[in-house]
Design an enzyme around this catalytic site. Structure first.
Site, PDB file in Angstrom:
ATOM      1  N   HIS A  75       4.983   0.362   7.742  1.00 17.39           N
ATOM      2  CA  HIS A  75       4.674   0.505   9.177  1.00 17.39           C
ATOM      3  C   HIS A  75       5.956   0.468  10.019  1.00 17.39           C
ATOM      4  CE1 HIS A  75       0.536  -1.319   7.958  1.00 17.39           C
ATOM      5  NE2 HIS A  75       0.703  -0.089   7.514  1.00 17.39           N
TER       6      HIS A  75
ATOM      7  N   HIS B 171      -4.467   5.792  10.779  1.00 19.91           N
ATOM      8  CA  HIS B 171      -3.604   4.841  10.074  1.00 19.91           C
ATOM      9  C   HIS B 171      -3.068   5.455   8.785  1.00 19.91           C
ATOM     10  CE1 HIS B 171      -1.604   1.182   9.087  1.00 19.91           C
ATOM     11  NE2 HIS B 171      -1.995   1.385   7.844  1.00 19.91           N
TER      12      HIS B 171
ATOM     13  N   ASP C  85       0.770   5.666   7.677  1.00 22.00           N
ATOM     14  CA  ASP C  85       1.300   5.259   6.368  1.00 22.00           C
ATOM     15  C   ASP C  85       2.114   6.392   5.738  1.00 22.00           C
ATOM     16  OD1 ASP C  85       0.362   2.665   6.173  1.00 22.00           O
ATOM     17  OD2 ASP C  85      -1.469   3.214   5.095  1.00 22.00           O
TER      18      ASP C  85
ATOM     19  N   HIS D 171      -0.270   5.014  -1.245  1.00 17.69           N
ATOM     20  CA  HIS D 171       1.178   4.783  -1.203  1.00 17.69           C
ATOM     21  C   HIS D 171       1.822   5.244  -2.510  1.00 17.69           C
ATOM     22  CE1 HIS D 171       1.197   2.688   2.577  1.00 17.69           C
ATOM     23  NE2 HIS D 171       0.275   1.843   2.167  1.00 17.69           N
TER      24      HIS D 171
HETATM   25 ZN   LIG Z   1      -0.678   0.908   6.323  1.00 14.13          ZN
END
Ligand SMILES: [Zn+2]
Length: 301
Positions: A79, A236, A240, A263
């Protein structure tokens, strides 16, 4: 699009609870000279461990992206990196007094406010943009990430959760500072109550509360104030992605399509990119010829 590199005008200090450690962790953001790059430092260790972003020092779990060196880690960098990518800040020393960056409200808001209060400072060195010459695609059987050649950064994210409050959501945008601030920076991370309670029981999380994330039970959002936008979840995910793309340590110009990504998949896409020597090159700005000789701190580590 920024032609020149930027740092911040003065040091700024943030402090918040680490969701894993449950402890108060201080983060210092310090100005750095041109061509320095983004340097993380585990400032609580003696001697401190410095971690320059490179394909070898970045990794991810299901829940977070992290930087690591010599067995030491800094978790939850995504973030803060999204804020740095969104605000086009190139040079910074990030001193972290613990093994993780606090989540704060779960969005990039606190980092954006801190960076803007410190002030962006232009530096008279050209930015280096990574541009693709061919497409890169990775998949893990559930999701996929595709990076396509482009002269600007465009992202498109799709998420799909079999949950009445989420379902299938998609967002596409050309990233610029204004759009980052108005469309993505506020969007909070989210988690499911039963998974969070399990992490609490196993000791994986010692901190974390409704202050750090959107929390859902099987039917609904539990935060008393609800959502900041109806599609905050996919916003969001785009935040990311923007943060993970800056794990390169440099801005990338590409059309990035992420479908049910993670991720791990974002990091895998970047590491795949670096194994293909002829798939990309550095450019000072769109429309110019590629840079042949460049001092690239990402490759020095
Ligand atoms: Zn995040």
């Amino acid at each position: 699009m920024e032609l020149f590199q930027h740092t911040i005008s003065q040091r700024v200090v943030l402090s918040g609870e680490g969701v894993v450690s449950g402890e108060e962790i201080r983060v210092e953001l310090c100005p750095a000279p041109p061509n320095h790059g983004l340097l993380f430092e585990r400032a609580d260790l003696d001697p401190p461990v410095s971690i320059l972003l490179s394909p070898k020092t970045v990794a991810a779990t299901e829940g977070t992206s992290f930087v690591h060196k010599d067995g030491q880690r800094i978790l939850f960098v995504e973030h803060l990196l999204a804020a740095l990518n969104g605000l086009a800040i190139d040079n910074l020393v990030i001193r972290v007094h613990g093994p993780e960056i606090p989540l704060f409200d779960g969005s990039a808001k606190v980092f954006v406010e801190a960076l803007l209060s410190a002030g962006r400072r232009p530096q008279w060195s050209l930015r280096r943009y990574l541009r693709l010459h061919e497409e890169i695609a990775v998949s893990d059987g559930v999701g996929r990430v595709v990076l396509r050649p482009s002269t600007e950064l465009k992202i498109s994210c799709t998420i799909e959760f079999p949950h009445p409050a989420i379902g299938r959501q998609t967002i596409s945008l050309s990233v610029c500072q204004e759009k980052f601030l108005s469309e993505l920076s506020f969007a909070r991370t989210f988690g499911f109550l039963d998974q969070i309670l399990a992490k609490r029981r196993s000791g994986e999380f010692r901190g974390g509360s409704l202050e750090n994330a959107i929390i859902l039970d099987h039917e609904k959002v539990l935060n008393p104030d609800g959502l900041r936008s109806p599609d905050e979840f996919v916003r969001h995910k785009a935040l990311d992605l923007l943060g993970d793309l800056y794990l390169l340590g440099f801005p990338i110009l590409a059309e990035v399509e992420a479908v049910r990504s993670s991720h791990k998949l974002h990091v895998q896409a970047l590491q795949t990119l670096f194994t293909r020597e002829f798939a990309w090159a550095w450019y000072p700005s769109p429309g110019r010829l590629p840079i042949r000789q460049v001092w690239a701190p990402s490759f020095a580590a």
